[in-house]
Design an enzyme around this catalytic site. Structure first.
Site, PDB file in Angstrom:
ATOM      1  N   LEU A   1      34.301-101.902 -78.303  1.00 36.27           N
ATOM      2  CA  LEU A   1      33.648-101.902 -79.517  1.00 36.27           C
ATOM      3  C   LEU A   1      33.405-100.252 -79.839  1.00 36.27           C
ATOM      4  O   LEU A   1      32.794 -99.518 -78.941  1.00 36.27           O
ATOM      5  CB  LEU A   1      32.269-102.482 -79.571  1.00 36.27           C
ATOM      6  N   ASP A   2      33.875 -99.940 -80.950  1.00 36.25           N
ATOM      7  CA  ASP A   2      34.108 -98.707 -81.502  1.00 36.25           C
ATOM      8  C   ASP A   2      34.314 -97.428 -80.642  1.00 36.25           C
ATOM      9  O   ASP A   2      33.825 -96.222 -80.709  1.00 36.25           O
ATOM     10  CB  ASP A   2      32.575 -98.291 -82.042  1.00 36.25           C
ATOM     11  N   ALA A   3      35.374 -97.807 -79.866  1.00 36.59           N
ATOM     12  CA  ALA A   3      35.769 -97.037 -78.354  1.00 36.59           C
ATOM     13  C   ALA A   3      37.263 -96.807 -78.381  1.00 36.59           C
ATOM     14  O   ALA A   3      37.759 -95.998 -77.732  1.00 36.59           O
ATOM     15  CB  ALA A   3      35.423 -97.411 -77.348  1.00 36.59           C
TER      16      ALA A   3
ATOM     17  N   HIS B   1      34.339 -96.382 -89.013  1.00 36.34           N
ATOM     18  CA  HIS B   1      32.899 -96.630 -88.399  1.00 36.34           C
ATOM     19  C   HIS B   1      32.211 -95.500 -89.289  1.00 36.34           C
ATOM     20  O   HIS B   1      32.523 -94.352 -89.332  1.00 36.34           O
ATOM     21  CB  HIS B   1      32.925 -96.347 -87.194  1.00 36.34           C
TER      22      HIS B   1
ATOM     23  N   GLY C   1      27.952 -99.175 -82.756  1.00 38.97           N
ATOM     24  CA  GLY C   1      27.496-100.518 -83.309  1.00 38.97           C
ATOM     25  C   GLY C   1      26.761-100.786 -84.595  1.00 38.97           C
ATOM     26  O   GLY C   1      27.330-100.100 -85.286  1.00 38.97           O
TER      27      GLY C   1
END
Length: 298
Positions: free
Chosen positions: A241-243, A206, A215
């Site tokens: 998401l992205d976690a 990311h 995001g």
């Protein structure tokens, strides 16, 4: 770019032909290290590296990574697993035992940006990443010629809102049998169906220092906030998401003088190294997941 010679590859294989890695996670209590070490000693193994960590010596979780050499490991590996099982059960262990000489099969996913993909391909070609890159899968044809020049199959599978389920089934089929999926700037969100068979075996990069700026368009978000540090985060992919559990992060200091494009250029440099580190650590069995965190042994 330095390519390993046949002699260097033979030396690597010879060094690791009888080397194994054991990963252990269990409730902490006295005697774990002694029990494991004594078991390996009784098997005739020589421990060459041992790392351990506990969240709390009294009531916490214990983690351990051991590398050891054992003559004729390939022939004895399954028997050792069977013999270790009663000991593991007595301590409530979650554990694995792998042979260091066995390469993991990897699938790389990419969209249009090539910097992370090329970094992994270069490191693989030079021998830094001990793996078999089985396939590169993309939703665009842009990188096909480059990837095939490395002798790696390239599957272009376009993804739209209308065909996403069918496209994912095609991707899953193309990646069948791999041990790890790496999203090297693959700009599509994976569905829960995709992750069913790859829990903690999908690594994403990311382009942000998570948990900030999750995001889309993180550099634009960072620019608007006037940040003084930008960074990148490699993490395992989960449904949120992205976690997912973070494996590696790094940062680059910036000033008010950098515009969005400059931030992106600097960020790409960080992304490349962060993703490559995370992939290498996973391939070398250095990462243990605990809840939504990771223990990364050196």
């Amino acid at each position: 770019m330095h390519l390993l010679s046949e002699r260097e590859w033979m030396a690597y294989r010879e060094k690791n032909k009888d080397r194994a890695r054991m990963l252990i996670s269990c409730p902490d209590r006295a005697g774990i290290v002694a029990a494991v070490s004594n078991f390996l000693f009784q098997q005739g193994a020589n421990i060459v590296q041992s790392d351990q960590y506990t969240t709390d010596p009294e009531t916490g979780r214990f983690f351990m990574r051991i590398e050891f050499d054992l003559v004729n490991l390939g022939e004895r590996c399954e028997a050792i697993k069977m013999e270790f099982s009663p000991l593991a059960e007595s301590f409530g262990m979650e554990w694995s035992l792998v042979e260091a000489k066995k390469r993991k099969k990897v699938a790389l996913f990419v969209s249009k940006e090539d910097h992370c993909l090329l970094e992994l391909l270069w490191r693989w070609k030079s021998g830094e990443l001990f793996a078999d890159i089985a396939v590169v899968i993309s939703n665009h044809p842009d990188m096909q010629e480059t990837v095939e020049s490395f002798g790696i199959p390239y599957h272009c599978i376009p993804v739209t809102k209308e065909n996403k389920p069918q496209a994912e089934e095609a991707q899953i089929a193309a990646a069948a049998g791999v041990d790890l999926i790496v999203l090297a700037r693959y700009m599509q969100i994976l569905s829960p169906r995709f992750m069913e068979d790859y829990a903690m075996r999908i690594i994403n990069i990311h382009h942000s220092f998570l948990p900030a700026f999750v995001g889309a368009k993180p550099y634009e978000q960072a620019y608007r906030r006037g940040v003084k540090l930008i960074g990148a985060t490699a993490h395992y992919v989960t449904e949120e998401l992205d976690a997912g559990p973070i494996i590696e992060q790094d940062v680059q200091r910036v000033t008010h003088q950098e515009d969005v494009e400059t931030l992106k250029q600097l960020g790409r440099q960080v992304e490349r190294t962060v993703l490559a580190r995370a992939v290498r650590w996973h391939l070398e069995d250095r990462v243990l997941v605990y809840g939504n965190k990771t223990i990364v042994f050196p």
